[in-house]
Every structure is written in structure tokens, then in C-alpha cells.
Scaffold this motif. Structure first.
Motif, short mmCIF file in Angstrom:
data_model
loop_
_atom_site.label_atom_id
_atom_site.label_comp_id
_atom_site.label_asym_id
_atom_site.label_seq_id
_atom_site.Cartn_x
_atom_site.Cartn_y
_atom_site.Cartn_z
N LEU A 273 0.87 -1.09 0.13
CA LEU A 273 0.03 -0.04 0.08
C LEU A 273 0.86 1.23 0.06
CD1 LEU A 273 -2.58 -1.19 2.68
CD2 LEU A 273 -3.05 -0.78 0.19
N ALA A 274 2.10 1.36 0.90
CA ALA A 274 3.13 2.47 0.91
C ALA A 274 3.72 2.63 -0.67
CB ALA A 274 3.88 2.27 1.87
N TYR A 275 4.01 1.51 -1.23
CA TYR A 275 4.51 1.62 -2.47
C TYR A 275 3.61 2.36 -3.49
CZ TYR A 275 6.06 -0.11 -7.33
OH TYR A 275 6.61 -0.15 -8.43
N ALA A 276 2.49 2.36 -3.54
CA ALA A 276 1.42 3.06 -4.48
C ALA A 276 1.70 4.64 -4.01
CB ALA A 276 -0.02 2.87 -4.12
N GLN A 277 1.78 4.81 -2.61
CA GLN A 277 1.68 6.39 -2.21
C GLN A 277 3.16 6.77 -2.73
OE1 GLN A 277 0.19 7.59 1.70
NE2 GLN A 277 0.06 5.44 2.09
N THR A 278 4.28 6.12 -2.52
CA THR A 278 5.62 6.70 -3.07
C THR A 278 5.92 6.91 -4.34
OG1 THR A 278 6.68 5.27 -1.13
CG2 THR A 278 8.02 5.90 -2.99
N LYS A 279 5.16 6.12 -5.26
CA LYS A 279 5.12 6.33 -6.69
C LYS A 279 4.23 7.43 -7.03
CE LYS A 279 7.64 3.05 -7.95
NZ LYS A 279 9.00 3.37 -8.62
N ASN A 280 3.14 7.84 -6.24
CA ASN A 280 2.30 9.01 -6.61
C ASN A 280 3.10 10.32 -6.32
OD1 ASN A 280 0.10 7.74 -7.86
ND2 ASN A 280 -0.80 7.44 -5.61
N ASN A 281 3.90 10.12 -5.13
CA ASN A 281 4.79 11.48 -4.75
C ASN A 281 5.86 11.73 -5.71
OD1 ASN A 281 3.41 11.66 -2.15
ND2 ASN A 281 4.80 10.26 -1.26
#
Length: 407
Positions: A273-281
């Protein structure tokens, strides 16, 4: 918990722009075993609308309800995004249910008998001979069609019981409420025996609407299963992929855009789930609205004609269109294989459990921990959300392929 050994084999994507579905030369059925398989119609934009899972809860790894916001741990779960709502209409005679979203019509109830896959054509023939519900074009659903009914609003059973009958007298009976699809597995059962099935047996896929799984089952030995027939919309479940030549693949049929390559390594659900946030950032591939796909979205990518150890060499590979790249791994038994991929949808192991698990889709063999095929490439199963959270852990460190809406 078994450790995975990762290798750097990458599947090479086909360098074409659009992979579609060719229209059949005629309307004749083909025979697969003893089942008449109705040919699919050509895909077109919007022909494969994916109905949401109807999951409304949000949970952490311990199964506690939470309300994370952007930037928090466990943000990005299924229920935090808007999906298509189911829309069913019951016929006046109470025999059939029309799915307004997919265009498919279903039996409300089903034959009380259980059958081997190799003999389920008799169920279809009986319905058509009696013009059931006023129709004579009933058929066994594909696995994509059957899974469109999957509903995680409650679970156990994973189907809307306001519209569809599910008959059971105990939790044990419900856990074996399995319905056949028309999709035969391209491989065979591994050197294991599960549920009375025979090692080396031919398999076909079904949905367990009790536990929520997609698994493959022996077609003519071991336990028998049930059939719920369908009619209409022969384009439903057919993908129409477009290579955008920028690291993304669009499915014009579903309206979803996908990460062409996976993330390249195993991680637990919290980190996925955190990976998606990192990619969006990082505005990954020019977009900042990537997310972990829900279970039904990710299952829409499965190509059930392909598997890592298919008996036909032309079908060997991960269970996904070759436009996509899958990282090669050595599975728990040391065999060359492909990963499982996390979804954003939480799971419960039994009706009284908490949501300490999350669903994943196997694009490699759904194996038994010793590298032997147990449930087939394309299976949908669940595992613990993070490592070290108790009994029931199997792989836990799974891969990620992000999705976004193509708008």
C-alpha cells in the motif's frame, strides 16, 4: 514462513500496440472435454465493466478498524476508492437475475445436484430444453463472468443473497460451496493430493462463494461441485489491451491503465500500500493517482489460457498477456515460477475471524509450499498482511502491479 529466492528473469513484452480479441469465424461451439464452450465475441471499449467488491471496511494488520488518510500506514485500501456499484434486477417469475452493469442474465437459484466438470453440459442442456426463464441460450459461465458476482460486503458467502440463492446448513458446508466455470486449466495437479483429488489430474476453475477463493479442481475425480448458468453479453471478460509505449498498458475494455512492469520484489501488504503512495509522490510515469488494485480489478488481468507449466508449450508463461512483464522467481519449492500479487481488498479466514488477511492473485502456480501446483495459475487466495502475525502465514511477501483509472 518460507523464504523466496528471487531471480532476475523478466518476461519480455510483445512490442505491438493493441492486442484485441478476434471475432469468431462462426457461432459454433467448441468442445473442451465434454463441455461445449461458447466462443467469445470481439472486445470493444467499455465491454468489460468491473463491478466493485462492495467492501466498505478498512483494517490494519491486526484486523482492527482504522481510518487512515493520505500519508498514513495502510492508506489506499479497496474501500477508500469509488468503484462501480452492483445493479441487479429480478425477473417477474423469480427465476432469473439481470445484471444491469454487465448485461449478463443469471439463474437466481441453481441445480441442487453436484457434478464433475466433465459432465456439467447436461445441466446446460436441461435448462435449454425446458426454455428456462424463457431462454434457450444458457451456458456455463467463464471464470471472469462467474467472478463478477463476487461480493465482499459481508463475505461467507461472497455473493449478494438478496438476489442469488446459496444453500447450506453449516459453515463447513458453506466452505465447499463451489461453482464451476467453463475455463479448463492449462496445466495439471502437481505431485500432491488435496481433497481427494489425484496428482496429475486435469483441472478446471471454479469460484468458492463460501470462502471467496478462485481455485482449480479436478474435472472428473474427487469432490463434485455445482453449476449456476448464465446467458448474454459474449464480450464480457474479454480484454482489449493497448501498449501506450510509456511503461503503461491500457485495457480499453475495462477502462483501467496498468503498470507494465511489476515492482520487482516481494513485500508485505502494508509496504505494498505504501509503494503506491511513494510512486504517486514521484508522479510515476506521469501520473499521481496510482493505487493497489482491488481483487476483481487484478483478476481481470488473468489470462487463463497461460500457466508456467502448461501442457502445451505455446501456453507456457505467467498467467497474463505477454504485453506485461512479470519478474521470474524461484518458488517455495525451488522451481522457476512467477509471483503472487497483492490486492487492496482485505480477507477473513472464517466468518468469525478479523480481517488480518488480504487477497492476492497468483500469476504463477498457486502452489502448496513445496513448489507443486495446488490451485492453478490464476487462483485468488489470501495471506496474512504482514510477516509474523500468527498461524496461517504462507508467502506474505508478494509483488505489486499498480492500476489507475484511464480518464
Amino acid at each position: 514462513m518460507k523464504n523466496l529466492k528471487f531471480i532476475t528473469v523478466i518476461s519480455i513484452a510483445i512490442a505491438s500496440n493493441i492486442i484485441g480479441c478476434s471475432k469468431p469465424d462462426d457461432n459454433s461451439s467448441t468442445i473442451s472435454g465434454d463441455l461445449k464452450v461458447v466462443p467469445r465475441a470481439a472486445a470493444y471499449a467499455g465491454c468489460y465493466p468491473i463491478i466493485g467488491t462492495s467492501q466498505t471496511g478498512i483494517w490494519d494488520a491486526s484486523g482492527s478498524s482504522i481510518n487512515p488518510v493520505l500519508g498514513d500506514a495502510f492508506f489506499g485500501q479497496d474501500a477508500q476508492f469509488t468503484h462501480t456499484t452492483p445493479n441487479y434486477t429480478l425477473s417477474s417469475d423469480g427465476k432469473t437475475v439481470k445484471d444491469v452493469v454487465t448485461g449478463l442474465t443469471w439463474q437466481k437459484t441453481y441445480d441442487s445436484g453436484t457434478y464433475y466438470w466433465a459432465s456439467i453440459q447436461t445441466v446446460v442442456d436441461n435448462l435449454n430444453n425446458q426454455n428456462y426463464g424463457g431462454y434457450n441460450d444458457w451456458r456455463v459461465p467463464t471464470i471472469q463472468e462467474l467472478y463478477s458476482l463476487w461480493d465482499a460486503s459481508v463475505g461467507w458467502p461472497y455473493i449478494d443473497t438478496d438476489y442469488f440463492d446459496i444453500t447450506y446448513s453449516s459453515e463447513q458446508e458453506l466452505s465447499h460451496t463451489i461453482f464451476w466455470s467453463s475455463d479448463k486449466y492449462t496445466g495439471v495437479m502437481g505431485n500432491i493430493s488435496a481433497g481427494g483429488e489425484t496428482p496429475g489430474a486435469e483441472l478446471a476453475f471454479g469460484v468458492n462463494f463460501g470462502t471467496g477463493h478462485i481455485k482449480s479442481y479436478s474435472i472428473k475425480v474427487g469432490p463434485k461441485h455445482q453449476v449456476r448458468c448464465v446467458r448474454g453479453n459474449l464480450s464480457y471478460g474479454v480484454n482489449l489491451f493497448q501498449n501506450n509505449n510509456d511503461g503503461t498498458i491500457s485495457d480499453l475494455a475495462t477502462g483501467l491503465m496498468w503498470q507494465q512492469n511489476d515492482n520487482g520484489s516481494g513485500m508485505d501488504w502494508e509496504d505494498a500500500l505504501a509503494y503506491a503512495q511513494t510512486k504517486n509522490n514521484a508522479n510515476y510515469l506521469g501520473h499521481n493517482d496510482w493505487r493497489l488494485p482491488n481483487t476483481k480489478e487484478l483478476q481481470s488481468l488473468v489470462d487463463y489460457k497461460r500457466s508456467p507449466y502448461a501442457t502445451n508449450p505455446a501456453n507456457v508463461g505467467p498467467a497474463i498477456n505477454a504485453l506485461f512483464s512479470c519478474t521470474g522467481i524461484l518458488n517455495d519449492g525451488g522451481k522457476a515460477d512467477y509471483p503472487y500479487y497483492w490486492t487492496s481488498t482485505s480477507a477473513i479466514a472464517n466468518p468469525t475471524d478479523t480481517y488480518t488477511n488480504a487477497w492476492y492473485v497468483a500469476f504463477g502456480q498457486a502452489e502448496d509450499g513445496n513448489g507443486e501446483n495446488l490451485h492453478g495459475a490464476g487462483a485468488v487466495r489470501f495471506d496474512k498482511k504482514i510477516v509474523g502475525t500468527g498461524a496461517g502465514e504462507e508467502r506474505v511477501l508478494n509483488y505489486v502491479r499498480l492500476v489507475r483509472n484511464s480518464n
